[in-house]
Motif scaffolding. Sequence first.
Motif, PDB file in Angstrom:
ATOM      1  N   GLY A 142       0.822  -1.205   0.000  1.00 40.25           N
ATOM      2  CA  GLY A 142       0.000   0.000   0.000  1.00 40.25           C
ATOM      3  C   GLY A 142       0.857   1.256   0.000  1.00 40.25           C
ATOM      4  N   THR A 143       1.926   1.261   0.806  1.00 44.98           N
ATOM      5  CA  THR A 143       2.822   2.422   0.853  1.00 44.98           C
ATOM      6  C   THR A 143       3.517   2.628  -0.487  1.00 44.98           C
ATOM      7  OG1 THR A 143       3.222   2.022   3.209  1.00 44.98           O
ATOM      8  CG2 THR A 143       4.767   3.470   2.063  1.00 44.98           C
ATOM      9  N   LEU A 144       4.043   1.537  -1.058  1.00 42.27           N
ATOM     10  CA  LEU A 144       4.677   1.630  -2.380  1.00 42.27           C
ATOM     11  C   LEU A 144       3.677   2.103  -3.433  1.00 42.27           C
ATOM     12  CD1 LEU A 144       6.949  -1.550  -2.610  1.00 42.27           C
ATOM     13  CD2 LEU A 144       7.686   0.832  -2.540  1.00 42.27           C
ATOM     14  N   GLY A 145       2.441   1.603  -3.344  1.00 41.60           N
ATOM     15  CA  GLY A 145       1.405   2.018  -4.286  1.00 41.60           C
ATOM     16  C   GLY A 145       1.109   3.496  -4.175  1.00 41.60           C
ATOM     17  N   GLY A 146       1.023   4.019  -2.944  1.00 37.51           N
ATOM     18  CA  GLY A 146       0.756   5.439  -2.742  1.00 37.51           C
ATOM     19  C   GLY A 146       1.873   6.319  -3.274  1.00 37.51           C
ATOM     20  N   ILE A 147       3.123   5.913  -3.019  1.00 37.51           N
ATOM     21  CA  ILE A 147       4.270   6.694  -3.501  1.00 37.51           C
ATOM     22  C   ILE A 147       4.308   6.706  -5.022  1.00 37.51           C
ATOM     23  CG2 ILE A 147       6.798   6.808  -3.585  1.00 37.51           C
ATOM     24  CD1 ILE A 147       6.806   5.569  -0.764  1.00 37.51           C
ATOM     25  N   THR A 148       4.160   5.519  -5.618  1.00 34.79           N
ATOM     26  CA  THR A 148       4.290   5.420  -7.071  1.00 34.79           C
ATOM     27  C   THR A 148       3.134   6.077  -7.812  1.00 34.79           C
ATOM     28  OG1 THR A 148       3.311   3.212  -6.952  1.00 34.79           O
ATOM     29  CG2 THR A 148       5.699   3.338  -7.037  1.00 34.79           C
ATOM     30  N   THR A 149       1.934   6.027  -7.235  1.00 37.28           N
ATOM     31  CA  THR A 149       0.805   6.666  -7.924  1.00 37.28           C
ATOM     32  C   THR A 149       0.928   8.177  -7.876  1.00 37.28           C
ATOM     33  OG1 THR A 149      -1.598   6.641  -8.191  1.00 37.28           O
ATOM     34  CG2 THR A 149      -0.793   6.795  -5.941  1.00 37.28           C
ATOM     35  N   MET A 150       1.536   8.712  -6.815  1.00 33.12           N
ATOM     36  CA  MET A 150       1.679  10.159  -6.714  1.00 33.12           C
ATOM     37  C   MET A 150       2.780  10.675  -7.627  1.00 33.12           C
ATOM     38  SD  MET A 150       0.244  12.704  -5.280  1.00 33.12           S
ATOM     39  CE  MET A 150       0.586  14.448  -5.581  1.00 33.12           C
ATOM     40  N   ILE A 151       3.896   9.990  -7.651  1.00 37.57           N
ATOM     41  CA  ILE A 151       5.047  10.494  -8.412  1.00 37.57           C
ATOM     42  C   ILE A 151       4.886  10.272  -9.910  1.00 37.57           C
ATOM     43  CG2 ILE A 151       7.522  10.212  -8.834  1.00 37.57           C
ATOM     44  CD1 ILE A 151       7.925   9.730  -5.903  1.00 37.57           C
ATOM     45  N   GLY A 152       4.442   9.077 -10.304  1.00 38.13           N
ATOM     46  CA  GLY A 152       4.437   8.827 -11.743  1.00 38.13           C
ATOM     47  C   GLY A 152       3.236   8.083 -12.265  1.00 38.13           C
TER      48      GLY A 152
END
Length: 250
Positions: A142-152
């Motif tokens: 979930g954390t990786l998903g949140g970071i990746t969806t925001m950045i790229g």
Amino acid sequence: MLELFGYSLTYATFAMLLLVAFFIGMAKTGVHGSSMFAVPLLAIIFGGKMSAGLMLPMLIMADLFAVKYYHRHANWSYLLKLFPSAAIGVLIGTYLGQMIDDEVFRNVMSVIIFVSLAIMLWMEKANKDTIPDYLWFAILMGTLGGITTMIGNLAGSVMALYLLSMRLPKNVYIGTAAWFFLAINLFKVPFHIFSWHSISLNSFYLNLLCLPAIALGAWAGIWVVKRIPEKYYRWLVISMTALAAGFMLI
């Protein structure tokens, strides 16, 4: 040359924008990976951060089509595990997005996805008992998903890894992903408006012009998914995820 809400677009770039919208619609209704062409195409036309802001409302529109069609199939036990850490990931991504180089981020994410895919492929031959249905795994993804969806807008591959690891049936996989991305994409909107300044009234008007192409893509995605047998759909998502990870390295 077309002058649309403050944007100067050639007929070719406007056609590319509609193609991006079509790919996004297809991806959200189950043809995972079709949107991997959308991110670089939009970045070519509008640049990195501005393209992320322009894409977000289109993603939300496509999410609404997906939720409308697949909402009854969602598995909420997985969603409730993912939402809190994904929200934290969006906050981290908002901060990192102003510091980290896009190319470095994509390369790191590509490596992570390839390693995760290798683990998942190994698990394909394992027993049901080895499925990592643990809270810590959901928090990590979930954390990786949140970071990746925001950045790229790259969280599709991360969520594919998590949901496929849970071995969800085809429609449950799509319905769960649809609700996840609708909630997280709506959560991202204020950060794009007030922190990154990448969404404006003019950009939203341009998004609305793309709505018919998004709807057509969503319909095409539903049509394609209905014709893919359950056992082949899983491998389609795995192969498209690998292709998307490789595409990030280009």
